[in-house]
Design a protein around this motif. Structure first.
Motif, PDB file in Angstrom:
ATOM      1  N   PHE A 174      38.361  22.423  14.965  1.00  0.00           N
ATOM      2  CA  PHE A 174      39.343  22.142  13.918  1.00  0.00           C
ATOM      3  C   PHE A 174      38.763  22.213  12.497  1.00  0.00           C
ATOM      4  O   PHE A 174      39.487  22.311  11.544  1.00  0.00           O
ATOM      5  CB  PHE A 174      39.973  20.770  14.155  1.00  0.00           C
ATOM      6  N   GLY A 175      37.425  22.141  12.400  1.00  0.00           N
ATOM      7  CA  GLY A 175      36.799  22.234  11.093  1.00  0.00           C
ATOM      8  C   GLY A 175      36.928  20.954  10.293  1.00  0.00           C
ATOM      9  O   GLY A 175      37.798  20.127  10.535  1.00  0.00           O
ATOM     10  N   GLY A 176      36.015  20.753   9.339  1.00  0.00           N
ATOM     11  CA  GLY A 176      36.088  19.595   8.474  1.00  0.00           C
ATOM     12  C   GLY A 176      36.984  19.865   7.279  1.00  0.00           C
ATOM     13  O   GLY A 176      37.384  21.002   7.020  1.00  0.00           O
ATOM     14  N   TRP A 177      37.287  18.818   6.530  1.00  0.00           N
ATOM     15  CA  TRP A 177      38.197  18.983   5.402  1.00  0.00           C
ATOM     16  C   TRP A 177      37.597  19.901   4.341  1.00  0.00           C
ATOM     17  O   TRP A 177      38.326  20.599   3.635  1.00  0.00           O
ATOM     18  CB  TRP A 177      38.547  17.621   4.806  1.00  0.00           C
ATOM     19  N   GLN A 178      36.233  19.911   4.264  1.00  0.00           N
ATOM     20  CA  GLN A 178      35.609  20.807   3.292  1.00  0.00           C
ATOM     21  C   GLN A 178      35.906  22.269   3.607  1.00  0.00           C
ATOM     22  O   GLN A 178      36.072  23.090   2.700  1.00  0.00           O
ATOM     23  CB  GLN A 178      34.094  20.602   3.274  1.00  0.00           C
ATOM     24  N   GLU A 179      35.968  22.587   4.898  1.00  0.00           N
ATOM     25  CA  GLU A 179      36.252  23.968   5.303  1.00  0.00           C
ATOM     26  C   GLU A 179      37.677  24.370   4.914  1.00  0.00           C
ATOM     27  O   GLU A 179      37.919  25.501   4.469  1.00  0.00           O
ATOM     28  CB  GLU A 179      36.070  24.131   6.815  1.00  0.00           C
ATOM     29  N   TYR A 180      38.609  23.444   5.080  1.00  0.00           N
ATOM     30  CA  TYR A 180      39.996  23.742   4.714  1.00  0.00           C
ATOM     31  C   TYR A 180      40.145  23.914   3.205  1.00  0.00           C
ATOM     32  O   TYR A 180      40.910  24.761   2.740  1.00  0.00           O
ATOM     33  CB  TYR A 180      40.932  22.646   5.226  1.00  0.00           C
ATOM     34  N   ILE A 181      39.415  23.105   2.447  1.00  0.00           N
ATOM     35  CA  ILE A 181      39.432  23.277   0.990  1.00  0.00           C
ATOM     36  C   ILE A 181      38.836  24.632   0.620  1.00  0.00           C
ATOM     37  O   ILE A 181      39.323  25.324  -0.272  1.00  0.00           O
ATOM     38  CB  ILE A 181      38.662  22.132   0.301  1.00  0.00           C
ATOM     39  N   GLY A 182      37.797  25.022   1.352  1.00  0.00           N
ATOM     40  CA  GLY A 182      37.129  26.292   1.085  1.00  0.00           C
ATOM     41  C   GLY A 182      38.043  27.501   1.208  1.00  0.00           C
ATOM     42  O   GLY A 182      37.952  28.433   0.407  1.00  0.00           O
ATOM     43  N   VAL A 183      38.929  27.498   2.186  1.00  0.00           N
ATOM     44  CA  VAL A 183      39.804  28.671   2.380  1.00  0.00           C
ATOM     45  C   VAL A 183      40.879  28.765   1.300  1.00  0.00           C
ATOM     46  O   VAL A 183      41.536  29.802   1.167  1.00  0.00           O
ATOM     47  CB  VAL A 183      40.482  28.680   3.776  1.00  0.00           C
ATOM     48  N   THR A 184      41.059  27.713   0.509  1.00  0.00           N
ATOM     49  CA  THR A 184      42.028  27.769  -0.589  1.00  0.00           C
ATOM     50  C   THR A 184      41.408  28.323  -1.875  1.00  0.00           C
ATOM     51  O   THR A 184      42.094  28.421  -2.893  1.00  0.00           O
ATOM     52  CB  THR A 184      42.617  26.381  -0.880  1.00  0.00           C
ATOM     53  N   LYS A 185      40.114  28.662  -1.815  1.00  0.00           N
ATOM     54  CA  LYS A 185      39.419  29.286  -2.953  1.00  0.00           C
ATOM     55  C   LYS A 185      39.631  28.479  -4.237  1.00  0.00           C
ATOM     56  O   LYS A 185      40.355  28.872  -5.146  1.00  0.00           O
ATOM     57  CB  LYS A 185      39.892  30.727  -3.148  1.00  0.00           C
ATOM     58  N   VAL A 186      38.967  27.334  -4.291  1.00  0.00           N
ATOM     59  CA  VAL A 186      39.154  26.385  -5.390  1.00  0.00           C
ATOM     60  C   VAL A 186      38.904  27.028  -6.754  1.00  0.00           C
ATOM     61  O   VAL A 186      39.619  26.752  -7.723  1.00  0.00           O
ATOM     62  CB  VAL A 186      38.230  25.168  -5.196  1.00  0.00           C
ATOM     63  N   GLY A 187      37.879  27.891  -6.839  1.00  0.00           N
ATOM     64  CA  GLY A 187      37.572  28.529  -8.116  1.00  0.00           C
ATOM     65  C   GLY A 187      38.714  29.384  -8.624  1.00  0.00           C
ATOM     66  O   GLY A 187      39.087  29.331  -9.808  1.00  0.00           O
ATOM     67  N   ILE A 188      39.295  30.194  -7.726  1.00  0.00           N
ATOM     68  CA  ILE A 188      40.422  31.053  -8.109  1.00  0.00           C
ATOM     69  C   ILE A 188      41.635  30.203  -8.470  1.00  0.00           C
ATOM     70  O   ILE A 188      42.341  30.479  -9.445  1.00  0.00           O
ATOM     71  CB  ILE A 188      40.763  32.018  -6.965  1.00  0.00           C
ATOM     72  N   THR A 189      41.874  29.157  -7.677  1.00  0.00           N
ATOM     73  CA  THR A 189      43.009  28.269  -7.954  1.00  0.00           C
ATOM     74  C   THR A 189      42.859  27.624  -9.331  1.00  0.00           C
ATOM     75  O   THR A 189      43.810  27.579 -10.121  1.00  0.00           O
ATOM     76  CB  THR A 189      43.121  27.178  -6.872  1.00  0.00           C
TER      77      THR A 189
END
Length: 315
Positions: A31-46
């Motif tokens: 299921f991955g950790g919450w950091q992984e889910y944040i990672g797929v949202t591309k925080v820098g681009i957002t």
């Protein structure tokens, strides 16, 4: 007096701990950790897109921005952009494993399930569009939808894999956030909003072509037909110059539309002239990759500097 712990009890405790650790590892991998889910949202681009959203908000409100409008618009926009990035990660997972820059992403390495990322993207996008429609204006939500559709469907699913036109057409998505900000305040599109849209649309090809030149071999290995891959560096450098020559005069519209004052006008002329000079130098240079790196950095400085000066020199 304390009773000594038996060897059997110790062994049972250790076995329990090991079993729990194994379960946690399995769950984490599945299921991955919450950091992984944040990672797929591309925080820098957002974050970068939220800045241009703020520019639209600020210009539309003439510097008198309401806190609730700012909060609701940034919330809705962040959800939409993050969701679109997650969907991009889901769709591009086959390409990502063939590129050095992206092969360590969570989806590629199996640290997240593809379906989980797909649903994360869908939920975030729908939540963001709903938030914009109900908390700001319907027009802001429509522009959010335009950005998502262009980025996910037209750019990621179609043109990125089939045509060098992907960079230019994909620029529609990157130019949408400030219009979201503008329409969240006014509820309608204006000449100023379209001027900001046009600036970002024209800015993205020379910006991204420079990045593509830096990583041409990666894109070639991944089978992505960007301009440097298909046509080579010479044509790419000419296109960078051509797009820059068209973009620089467009930035002066903000002065003539009385959006920003003379400080902005002078800044736009000076930085624009330098941009054209740097782009022209590339046609006669010998180290194309080094030049592309400098152009990429300057494109970021140029865009952010113009927006910041525009914000502080608002008429």
């Amino acid at each position: 007096m304390e009773h000594p712990v038996s060897v059997q009890t110790l062994n049972e405790t250790r076995a329990e701990t090991a079993a729990m650790a194994a379960v946690e590892t399995t769950v984490s991998k599945k299921f991955g950790g919450w950091q992984e889910y944040i990672g797929v949202t591309k925080v820098g681009i957002t974050g970068a897109n939220l800045f241009t959203t703020f520019v639209g908000l600020w210009l539309a409100s003439r510097g008198h921005l309401q806190v609730d409008t700012l909060s609701y618009t940034c919330l809705g926009s962040a959800l939409v952009i993050a969701g679109a990035c997650a969907l991009n990660n889901y769709i591009d997972r086959d390409i990502d494993r063939r590129m050095e820059r992206t092969r360590k992403r969570a989806l590629v390495q199996g640290r997240l399930e593809a379906k989980a990322v797909l649903w994360l993207g869908i939920v975030l996008v729908l939540s963001g569009l709903l938030a914009l429609a109900t908390l700001t204006t319907i027009m802001a939500s429509i522009w959010g939808l335009i950005g998502v559709f262009t980025y996910v469907c037209i750019y990621t699913m179609w043109l990125k894999r089939s045509s060098p036109l992907s960079t230019a057409i994909g620029g529609i998505a990157g130019a949408a956030p400030p219009v979201i900000g503008w329409t969240a305040v006014t509820g309608q599109v204006s000449w100023t909003a379209m001027a900001v849209f046009a600036f970002l649309f024209l800015w993205q090809p020379p910006h991204f072509y420079a990045l593509a030149m830096k990583r041409t071999e990666e894109y070639r290995n991944a089978g992505i037909p960007l301009v440097p891959v298909v046509h080579g560096f010479e044509i790419t450098k000419r296109k960078i110059l051509q797009w820059t020559i068209v973009m620089v005069p467009e930035t002066l519209l903000f002065y003539f539309l009385h959006v920003a004052g003379s400080v902005y006008g002078i800044t736009a002329v000076v930085l624009g002239f330098l941009y054209i000079v740097y782009a022209r130098i590339g046609l006669t240079g010998t180290d194309d990759v080094a030049w592309a790196k400098r152009m990429f950095r300057y494109s970021l400085i140029y865009m952010n500097a113009l927006f910041l000066v525009m914000i502080f020199d608002l008429v």
